[in-house]
Design a protein around this motif. Structure first.
Motif, short mmCIF file in Angstrom:
data_model
loop_
_atom_site.label_atom_id
_atom_site.label_comp_id
_atom_site.label_asym_id
_atom_site.label_seq_id
_atom_site.Cartn_x
_atom_site.Cartn_y
_atom_site.Cartn_z
N SER A 20 38.31 -74.63 -69.41
CA SER A 20 38.27 -74.10 -70.94
C SER A 20 39.47 -73.54 -71.75
CB SER A 20 36.80 -74.43 -71.00
OG SER A 20 36.51 -74.56 -72.04
N ILE A 21 39.66 -74.61 -72.49
CA ILE A 21 40.76 -73.99 -73.71
C ILE A 21 40.17 -74.13 -74.41
CG2 ILE A 21 43.30 -73.89 -74.28
CD1 ILE A 21 43.84 -73.71 -71.13
N THR A 22 40.58 -73.06 -75.26
CA THR A 22 40.24 -73.22 -77.01
C THR A 22 42.00 -72.20 -77.74
OG1 THR A 22 37.61 -73.27 -77.17
CG2 THR A 22 39.02 -72.62 -79.37
N ILE A 23 42.16 -72.98 -78.70
CA ILE A 23 43.37 -72.77 -78.97
C ILE A 23 42.73 -72.95 -80.80
CG2 ILE A 23 44.38 -75.38 -79.62
CD1 ILE A 23 47.36 -73.95 -79.90
N PHE A 24 42.87 -72.20 -81.75
CA PHE A 24 42.23 -71.56 -83.06
C PHE A 24 43.32 -71.78 -83.68
CE2 PHE A 24 39.07 -69.38 -81.01
CZ PHE A 24 38.48 -70.02 -80.81
N HIS A 25 43.80 -73.59 -84.24
CA HIS A 25 44.73 -73.99 -84.92
C HIS A 25 45.07 -73.93 -85.92
CE1 HIS A 25 48.16 -76.76 -83.99
NE2 HIS A 25 47.51 -77.96 -84.09
N ALA A 74 32.99 -63.02 -89.85
CA ALA A 74 33.08 -61.77 -89.28
C ALA A 74 32.92 -61.78 -87.95
CB ALA A 74 32.33 -61.03 -90.01
N ASP A 75 31.31 -61.83 -87.41
CA ASP A 75 31.73 -61.92 -85.63
C ASP A 75 32.02 -62.54 -84.97
OD1 ASP A 75 29.24 -60.30 -86.54
OD2 ASP A 75 27.80 -61.97 -86.31
N GLN A 76 33.15 -64.17 -85.47
CA GLN A 76 33.59 -65.07 -84.64
C GLN A 76 34.70 -64.32 -84.33
OE1 GLN A 76 33.72 -68.24 -86.77
NE2 GLN A 76 33.90 -69.45 -85.36
N LEU A 77 35.32 -63.24 -85.88
CA LEU A 77 37.10 -62.63 -85.36
C LEU A 77 36.91 -61.37 -85.06
CD1 LEU A 77 37.94 -63.40 -89.43
CD2 LEU A 77 38.70 -64.49 -87.34
N THR A 78 35.84 -60.66 -84.97
CA THR A 78 35.66 -59.45 -84.31
C THR A 78 35.90 -59.70 -82.89
OG1 THR A 78 34.00 -57.80 -86.46
CG2 THR A 78 34.08 -57.22 -84.06
N GLY A 79 34.87 -60.45 -82.49
CA GLY A 79 34.75 -60.88 -81.10
C GLY A 79 35.89 -61.76 -80.47
N LEU A 80 36.70 -62.19 -81.55
CA LEU A 80 37.91 -62.99 -81.67
C LEU A 80 39.20 -61.46 -80.95
CD1 LEU A 80 39.57 -65.75 -80.49
CD2 LEU A 80 40.47 -66.02 -83.41
N PHE A 81 38.89 -60.91 -82.06
CA PHE A 81 40.07 -59.91 -81.93
C PHE A 81 39.54 -59.14 -81.19
CE2 PHE A 81 40.81 -59.74 -86.79
CZ PHE A 81 41.53 -60.82 -86.96
N PRO A 97 48.71 -68.71 -83.63
CA PRO A 97 47.14 -69.15 -83.62
C PRO A 97 47.09 -68.83 -82.00
CG PRO A 97 49.46 -70.01 -81.30
CD PRO A 97 49.46 -69.20 -82.79
N PHE A 98 45.52 -68.21 -82.43
CA PHE A 98 45.00 -67.39 -81.15
C PHE A 98 44.28 -68.39 -79.47
CE2 PHE A 98 44.32 -63.98 -84.18
CZ PHE A 98 43.98 -63.17 -83.04
N VAL A 99 44.47 -68.36 -78.60
CA VAL A 99 44.00 -69.15 -77.89
C VAL A 99 43.11 -68.22 -76.24
CG1 VAL A 99 45.04 -70.38 -75.49
CG2 VAL A 99 46.31 -70.14 -77.19
N ARG A 100 42.02 -69.31 -76.43
CA ARG A 100 40.85 -68.30 -75.65
C ARG A 100 40.87 -69.20 -74.18
NH1 ARG A 100 35.83 -67.60 -79.11
NH2 ARG A 100 36.21 -70.20 -78.32
N THR A 101 41.44 -68.58 -73.03
CA THR A 101 40.64 -69.23 -71.98
C THR A 101 40.60 -68.30 -70.39
OG1 THR A 101 42.02 -67.92 -70.76
CG2 THR A 101 43.40 -70.03 -72.07
N PRO A 102 39.71 -68.78 -70.10
CA PRO A 102 38.93 -67.65 -68.67
C PRO A 102 40.04 -66.20 -68.25
CG PRO A 102 38.76 -70.22 -67.92
CD PRO A 102 39.61 -70.17 -68.93
N ARG A 103 40.67 -67.02 -68.50
CA ARG A 103 42.04 -65.97 -67.97
C ARG A 103 41.72 -64.63 -69.34
NH1 ARG A 103 46.86 -67.66 -64.96
NH2 ARG A 103 47.27 -65.39 -64.86
#
Length: 115
Positions: free
Chosen positions: A2-7, A40-47, A94-100
Motif C-alpha cells: 500500500s502506497i500513498t502519494i500526496f500529489h 492539523a492532525d494529518q500534517l502532524t502525523g505525516l511530518f 510530494p510526500f510518499v507513505r509506504t509500509p517501509r
C-alpha cells in the motif's frame, strides 16, 4: 504493498515520483491535497512519520510563505502548521507513505528509500 502519494499534478517532481512508483508495478493511492486540503492532525502525523518539522516541510518557493511572515526565525511550528491547513500549497511535495516509511520525495530519488 500500500502506497500513498500526496500529489500536486502541476508539479514536475510530484509527477516524476508518481511515475517512479507506478514503474514498480504498484498503483498508489493518489491524494491531491490541493483539492482535499489538510487537517492539523494529518500534517502532524505525516511530518512525524517523515521526521520533519513543519518548518522543514514548508514550501518556501513563491511569495506566500514570506507574505505570511512564516520565514521569520521566531515563527512557531504551530503558526506554520495552521497556515498550512489554511493554505495547502504551503506543504512541500510530494510526500510518499509506504509500509517501509514516509518521505518527502525531494529530490525525487528519495522515494527509492521507501519503495
Amino acid at each position: 504493498m500500500s502506497i500513498t502519494i500526496f500529489h500536486n499534478p502541476n508539479c514536475g517532481t510530484s509527477r516524476n515520483v508518481l511515475q517512479m512508483i507506478r514503474d514498480t508495478g504498484v498503483e498508489p493511492e493518489v491524494v491531491e491535497y490541493l483539492k482535499t486540503g489538510w487537517t492539523a492532525d494529518q500534517l502532524t502525523g505525516l511530518f512525524a512519520a517523515a521526521g520533519l518539522t513543519p518548518r522543514e516541510a514548508m514550501r518556501t518557493r513563491g511569495d506566500l510563505a514570506e507574505g505570511l511572515g512564516l520565514l521569520n526565525e521566531g515563527t512557531s511550528d504551530a503558526t506554520i502548521l495552521s497556515a498550512m491547513v489554511e493554505h495547502p500549497v504551503l506543504v512541500e511535495r510530494p510526500f510518499v507513505r509506504t509500509p517501509r516509511g514516509t518521505v518527502l520525495a525531494r529530490p525525487k530519488e528519495t522515494v527509492l528509500e521507501v519503495l
